[in-house]
Design a protein around this motif. Sequence first.
Motif, PDB file in Angstrom:
ATOM      1  N   ARG A 102     -58.761  24.284 -27.443  1.00 36.16           N
ATOM      2  CA  ARG A 102     -58.242  25.459 -28.168  1.00 36.16           C
ATOM      3  C   ARG A 102     -57.811  26.545 -27.179  1.00 36.16           C
ATOM      4  N   ASP A 103     -58.647  26.796 -26.174  1.00 36.25           N
ATOM      5  CA  ASP A 103     -58.290  27.781 -25.145  1.00 36.25           C
ATOM      6  C   ASP A 103     -56.981  27.388 -24.463  1.00 36.25           C
ATOM      7  N   VAL A 105     -54.545  25.370 -25.625  1.00 38.18           N
ATOM      8  CA  VAL A 105     -53.413  25.461 -26.553  1.00 38.18           C
ATOM      9  C   VAL A 105     -52.988  26.920 -26.720  1.00 38.18           C
ATOM     10  N   ASP A 106     -53.963  27.810 -26.879  1.00 35.29           N
ATOM     11  CA  ASP A 106     -53.646  29.235 -27.056  1.00 35.29           C
ATOM     12  C   ASP A 106     -52.845  29.783 -25.884  1.00 35.29           C
ATOM     13  N   GLU A 107     -53.166  29.348 -24.678  1.00 40.91           N
ATOM     14  CA  GLU A 107     -52.464  29.859 -23.495  1.00 40.91           C
ATOM     15  C   GLU A 107     -51.013  29.397 -23.429  1.00 40.91           C
ATOM     16  N   GLU A 109     -48.898  29.517 -25.889  1.00 43.58           N
ATOM     17  CA  GLU A 109     -48.108  30.425 -26.722  1.00 43.58           C
ATOM     18  C   GLU A 109     -46.893  29.714 -27.331  1.00 43.58           C
ATOM     19  N   PRO A 112     -45.461  28.843 -33.797  1.00 43.13           N
ATOM     20  CA  PRO A 112     -46.546  28.475 -34.713  1.00 43.13           C
ATOM     21  C   PRO A 112     -46.444  27.066 -35.296  1.00 43.13           C
ATOM     22  N   GLU A 115     -47.365  24.622 -32.491  1.00 46.20           N
ATOM     23  CA  GLU A 115     -48.788  24.739 -32.194  1.00 46.20           C
ATOM     24  C   GLU A 115     -49.613  24.078 -33.293  1.00 46.20           C
ATOM     25  N   TRP A 119     -52.142  21.013 -32.701  1.00 45.88           N
ATOM     26  CA  TRP A 119     -53.557  21.211 -33.013  1.00 45.88           C
ATOM     27  C   TRP A 119     -54.042  20.219 -34.056  1.00 45.88           C
TER      28      TRP A 119
END
Length: 134
Positions: A102-103, A105-107, A109, A112, A115, A119
């Motif tokens: 998750r960390d 994937v978030d980086e 950016e 949506p 992502e 995810w």
Amino acid sequence: MKEIPRGTLQEQTFYEQVGGEQTFRRLVHRFYQGVAEDPLLRPMYPEDDLGPAEERLVLFLMQYWGGPRTYSDNRGHPRLRMRHAPFTVNRAAHDAWLRHMRDAVDELELAPELEGQLWQYLTYAAASMINTEG
């Protein structure tokens, strides 16, 4: 209105849409930074250097999402459950794996919708690796 000739527009693979190899290398590198410090997950990687595991995951994900087939060319069929069978993968390991992913994937950016697609696959893959209660 002028008709667009057939074959002019080419659909991009997910791999291309997210930025290709560079994006998958960033994702997996960030993920393994978390794994390296994780007391639950780190022992599942017997190699002193996480580099080979990192490279295998990069190549697998690139191929899965429509990139080069280097993973299968080098290692054959992924057989993910079989390759993970020697390790105790319980709910705690699943949760730790997803926390680091998750960390990562978030980086990235990502847009949506991209992502969300990534995810969804990662959570499915993590759940399918569980082989032990607890």
